[in-house]
Design an enzyme around this catalytic site. Structure first.
Site, PDB file in Angstrom:
ATOM      1  N   LYS A 244      12.284 -14.856 -11.236  1.00  0.00           N
ATOM      2  CA  LYS A 244      12.006 -13.704 -12.123  1.00  0.00           C
ATOM      3  C   LYS A 244      10.982 -14.089 -13.182  1.00  0.00           C
ATOM      4  CE  LYS A 244      13.808 -11.408 -10.506  1.00  0.00           C
ATOM      5  NZ  LYS A 244      13.624 -10.594  -9.381  1.00  0.00           N
TER       6      LYS A 244
ATOM      7  N   TRP B 198      -2.690  -2.683  -1.727  1.00  0.00           N
ATOM      8  CA  TRP B 198      -2.421  -4.104  -1.940  1.00  0.00           C
ATOM      9  C   TRP B 198      -3.296  -4.807  -0.912  1.00  0.00           C
ATOM     10  CZ3 TRP B 198      -0.607  -8.503   0.544  1.00  0.00           C
ATOM     11  CH2 TRP B 198      -0.179  -9.555  -0.283  1.00  0.00           C
TER      12      TRP B 198
ATOM     13  N   HIS C 271      16.766 -37.426  -9.463  1.00  0.00           N
ATOM     14  CA  HIS C 271      16.068 -38.060  -8.342  1.00  0.00           C
ATOM     15  C   HIS C 271      14.573 -37.755  -8.358  1.00  0.00           C
ATOM     16  CE1 HIS C 271      19.859 -39.435  -6.760  1.00  0.00           C
ATOM     17  NE2 HIS C 271      20.337 -38.197  -6.851  1.00  0.00           N
TER      18      HIS C 271
ATOM     19  N   GLU D  32      17.153 -17.570  -8.645  1.00  0.00           N
ATOM     20  CA  GLU D  32      16.752 -16.191  -8.907  1.00  0.00           C
ATOM     21  C   GLU D  32      16.164 -16.070 -10.320  1.00  0.00           C
ATOM     22  OE1 GLU D  32      16.041 -13.560  -7.557  1.00  0.00           O
ATOM     23  OE2 GLU D  32      16.246 -12.016  -9.088  1.00  0.00           O
TER      24      GLU D  32
ATOM     25  N   ARG E 150       3.965  -0.415  -4.807  1.00  0.00           N
ATOM     26  CA  ARG E 150       3.593  -0.933  -3.495  1.00  0.00           C
ATOM     27  C   ARG E 150       2.254  -1.672  -3.511  1.00  0.00           C
ATOM     28  NH1 ARG E 150       6.799   1.355   0.236  1.00  0.00           N
ATOM     29  NH2 ARG E 150       5.398   0.660   1.872  1.00  0.00           N
TER      30      ARG E 150
ATOM     31  N   GLU F 186       7.545 -14.400 -11.638  1.00  0.00           N
ATOM     32  CA  GLU F 186       6.990 -13.114 -11.214  1.00  0.00           C
ATOM     33  C   GLU F 186       6.391 -12.325 -12.367  1.00  0.00           C
ATOM     34  OE1 GLU F 186       9.512 -11.445  -7.428  1.00  0.00           O
ATOM     35  OE2 GLU F 186      10.554 -11.474  -9.333  1.00  0.00           O
TER      36      GLU F 186
ATOM     37  N   LYS G 272       6.014  -4.627  -4.228  1.00  0.00           N
ATOM     38  CA  LYS G 272       7.462  -4.548  -4.050  1.00  0.00           C
ATOM     39  C   LYS G 272       7.860  -4.562  -2.586  1.00  0.00           C
ATOM     40  CE  LYS G 272      11.486  -2.599  -5.986  1.00  0.00           C
ATOM     41  NZ  LYS G 272      11.833  -3.909  -6.543  1.00  0.00           N
TER      42      LYS G 272
ATOM     43  N   CYS H 204       0.844  -1.190   0.000  1.00  0.00           N
ATOM     44  CA  CYS H 204       0.000   0.000   0.000  1.00  0.00           C
ATOM     45  C   CYS H 204       0.885   1.246   0.000  1.00  0.00           C
ATOM     46  CB  CYS H 204      -0.944   0.095   1.186  1.00  0.00           C
ATOM     47  SG  CYS H 204      -2.117  -1.257   1.268  1.00  0.00           S
TER      48      CYS H 204
ATOM     49  N   ASN I 116      -1.671   1.885   5.709  1.00  0.00           N
ATOM     50  CA  ASN I 116      -0.835   0.811   5.177  1.00  0.00           C
ATOM     51  C   ASN I 116      -0.394  -0.037   6.364  1.00  0.00           C
ATOM     52  OD1 ASN I 116       1.115  -0.775   3.916  1.00  0.00           O
ATOM     53  ND2 ASN I 116       2.691   0.797   4.096  1.00  0.00           N
ATOM     54  N   GLY I 117      -0.649  -1.339   6.302  1.00  0.00           N
ATOM     55  CA  GLY I 117      -0.278  -2.231   7.404  1.00  0.00           C
ATOM     56  C   GLY I 117      -1.458  -3.110   7.759  1.00  0.00           C
TER      57      GLY I 117
HETATM   58  C1  G6P Z   1       8.720  -8.830  -2.432  1.00  0.00           C
HETATM   59  C2  G6P Z   1       9.223  -8.331  -3.753  1.00  0.00           C
HETATM   60  C3  G6P Z   1      10.518  -9.055  -4.111  1.00  0.00           C
HETATM   61  C4  G6P Z   1      11.536  -8.887  -3.006  1.00  0.00           C
HETATM   62  C5  G6P Z   1      10.979  -9.341  -1.657  1.00  0.00           C
HETATM   63  C6  G6P Z   1      11.890  -8.938  -0.510  1.00  0.00           C
HETATM   64  O1  G6P Z   1       8.296 -10.141  -2.543  1.00  0.00           O
HETATM   65  O2  G6P Z   1       8.257  -8.529  -4.760  1.00  0.00           O
HETATM   66  O3  G6P Z   1      11.034  -8.517  -5.311  1.00  0.00           O
HETATM   67  O4  G6P Z   1      12.676  -9.601  -3.310  1.00  0.00           O
HETATM   68  O5  G6P Z   1       9.715  -8.717  -1.417  1.00  0.00           O
HETATM   69  O6  G6P Z   1      11.915  -7.542  -0.427  1.00  0.00           O
HETATM   70  P1  G6P Z   1      13.048  -6.701   0.247  1.00  0.00           P
HETATM   71  O7  G6P Z   1      12.603  -5.279   0.117  1.00  0.00           O
HETATM   72  O8  G6P Z   1      13.117  -7.147   1.684  1.00  0.00           O
HETATM   73  O9  G6P Z   1      14.316  -6.976  -0.461  1.00  0.00           O
END
Ligand code: G6P
Length: 612
Positions: A489, A74, A508, A485, A27, A492, A607, A2, A100-101
């Site tokens: 990606k 969000w 396995h 990673e 956010r 996502e 994010k 948010c 937000n929270g």
């Molecule tokens: C969310 C984001 C990711 C990020 C993760 C950790 O899931 O979408 O891209 O890696 O949070 O966020 P941070 O701000 O703690 O790196």
């Protein structure tokens, strides 16, 4: 999650709020809304979906005024809908709130308020806050005190913006565990979840601490602690320019951020070595030999992409320092009663510095007596403020939800930290250090090289396999970490089912899933493991998989087992991850582009995850 923005000053607040919300959409983008004081009343416009929808709504139902608050959501409590969108009103439309929270005790509070006759219109926890403030305000006729009393009753996390028709010349803001800054303008002031929202107007702000609140007028800001005592805070000046929050000709923020990586890596390397070039120098880290000798284990704790950067650190530290390193996702670590004590160094990694699980992990570690080192991008964030030592990752704003340049900066931080600890503990001969340092300084131009040369090959691979439904990523050692990673990606932003596997583990079980035209990205940049990974690629190819390999220049034999190969420039074994990940970022980006997905704002994600 948010985003909150607020404006009070001499101009119409609506364009300020809308522009601010657009830069906070990373956010969350389930709904958006504004509350504006207009002719003595509060007008709310809110709607499901992105800020663009709100912009359109405001064209049909315009509103203007010089005081307002806005929100991009969000969803946590209550589905994404018009009615659950913020701001939320008290029953007589006198008080409006954005939040937000999560208010953890909202159910209990809601029942008490309902018993008093309050009617709830939404499924949100936030509406409780609007009614609670109203209830206290009716009792004492003092809005600031009503907000303070509310903060004493609500449990959980919050960043709040509050308007009241009886006080048309002020905004009240408060925070606990969710970010909020108070921007300082000239004849105007602001609130925001993050600086990009107000960067067009000011670079100066007060960073509110936990359980602090602020009374904001056009020409005055007062800050208070939870007991109502006025407090003083230094002004923080953000050294970022407006351009950092714009696309600058790129189609997406993600692509812009991918192309910023040579500079980000350079920024993270410059001024990190001593004048004689023989040592790493990390400002903000006070871990000398004495402190390190007191440590018998390391935990690296983070979420998402930051967790994978932490895993790179685990592999490097164990190999180069010979200290046991555990790597845990923060949501597991915090509830498993981890075996840590004052002889444990806990490293938390976070781009935003606000991730709820990572922040809780940090607090747990401190409570158990461990020293906590934060690797953080957002200056002044909660994690940066609470950690004992902070290594900033200097990646600048990262706006695309899918992290790219912040990951590279975190990996570089892991390299630097490993070198620092190894040197302090005497496990790294000077000759090796100098060799690694020289190789590190070549990384920015090597990333540039990949960005210049790899795109045509990746685009042609994407064109051939755009209709794939499953993608496996395989690698060994550091290449396995990079695979994780890469796979994240792709999930996502391209919404493709994708799994990373340790290449040796594939046989396995998962190899049963490989069939004709299954896509496999094989990462084979670790020379000591090259032959092994190559054999695993051969195994999937023999079963019909189409293989995209990422290998180091010169290892041409990979071409016998791969359909396409992206070569990365040659580097030291410990530094391959940052290079090998660049083609993976481009692969995910062009797959998502080909599939027509919303790359910068992928569905269901945010994010900055400030809820559990
Ligand atoms: C969310 C984001 C990711 C990020 C993760 C950790 O899931 O979408 O891209 O890696 O949070 O966020 P941070 O701000 O703690 O790196």
């Amino acid at each position: 999650m948010c985003g909150i923005v607020g404006y009070i000053g001499g101009q119409n607040c609506v364009p300020v709020l809308i522009n601010g919300l657009e830069s906070l959409e990373y956010r969350g983008y389930d709904s958006a809304g504004v509350a504006v004081i207009s002719n003595g009343a509060i007008e709310i416009r809110k709607t499901k979906g992105k800020v663009e929808n709100l912009r359109n709504l405001l064209l049909e139902q315009p509103v203007s005024g010089t005081v307002g608050i806005g929100h991009t959501r969000w969803a946590t409590h209550g589905a994404p809908s018009d009615v659950n969108a913020h701001p939320h009103f008290s029953n007589d439309d006198k008080i409006a709130v954005v939040h937000n929270g999560i208010i953890e005790n909202y159910q209990e509070l809601k029942e008490k308020l309902q018993a008093k006759g309050y009617v709830f219109h939404s499924d949100t926890d936030t509406e409780t806050v609007a009614h609670l403030i109203d209830d206290f305000y009716k009792q004492n006729n003092d809005l600031l005190e009503a907000v303070r009393l509310t903060l004493n009753v609500i449990e959980g996390s919050y960043a709040l913006g509050v308007l009241c028709t009886d006080y048309p010349d002020q905004i009240i803001a408060a925070r606990k565990e969710s970010p909020l800054i108070v921007g300082i303008g000239e004849g105007s002031n602001f609130i925001a979840s993050d600086i990009p929202a107000i960067l067009n107007y000011t670079k100066n702000a007060y960073i509110l601490g936990d359980k602090e609140f602020a009374l904001i007028k056009a020409d005055e800001i007062k800050l208070y602690d939870i007991d109502g005592n006025e407090i003083h805070r230094d002004v923080y000046t953000y050294n970022w320019d407006v351009e950092a929050a714009q696309k600058n000709g790129y189609d997406h923020f993600m692509l812009k951020e991918i192309y910023e990586q040579p500079k980000v890596v350079m920024d993270n390397l410059s001024r990190r070595f001593s004048a004689d070039g023989k040592h790493v120098e990390l400002d903000g880290i006070k871990l000398g030999r004495a402190e390190l000798e007191n440590i018998n284990q390391i935990y690296i704790v983070a979420c998402g992409t930051a967790y994978y950067a932490g895993l790179v650190g685990k592999y490097l530290l164990e190999r180069m320092v010979r200290i046991p390193v555990n790597s845990e996702v923060a949501s597991e670590f915090r509830y498993k009663d981890p075996l840590i004590d004052e002889h444990t160094l806990v490293i938390v990694v976070s781009q935003s510095g606000e991730t709820a699980d990572t922040l809780s992990a940090l607090k747990l570690a401190k409570a158990k007596g461990s020293r906590v080192l934060g690797i953080v991008n957002a200056v002044g964030s909660s994690i940066a403020r609470e950690a004992d030592d902070v290594l900033y990752t200097l990646a600048g704003f990262e706006i695309a939800v899918a992290s790219t340049k912040a990951f590279s900066a975190q990996v570089i931080a892991m390299y630097l930290l490993t070198l620092h600890i190894a040197q302090e503990l005497g496990t790294l001969p000077e000759k090796d250090f100098l060799e690694i340092k020289e190789a590190m300084l070549r990384l920015p131009s090597q990333i540039n090289d990949i960005l210049t040369k790899a795109v045509p090959a990746i685009r042609s691979f994407v064109d051939k396999y755009i209709s794939s439904k499953n993608v496996f990523y395989i690698g060994r050692g550091l290449d396995y970490v990079v695979s994780m990673e890469g796979s994240l990606k792709l999930k996502e932003i391209a919404y493709l089912h994708s799994e990373p596997y340790a290449a040796g583990e594939l046989k396995h079980g998962p190899i049963a899933l490989i069939e004709s035209a299954t896509l496999v990205v094989g990462v084979a940049t670790q020379e000591s493991l090259f032959d092994k990974t190559r054999s695993n690629m051969q195994e999937v190819k023999a079963r019909g998989a189409k293989v995209l390999a990422i290998a180091m220049q010169g290892n041409r034999s990979i071409e016998e087992v791969a359909d396409d190969v992206i070569y990365i420039p040659r580097t030291h074994w410990m530094l391959t991850s940052v290079l090998a990940n660049i083609p993976q970022q481009l692969f995910a980006y062009y797959m998502a582009l080909g599939l027509g997905e919303d790359i910068d704002k992928p569905r269901n994600l945010a994010k900055s995850v400030t809820v559990e």
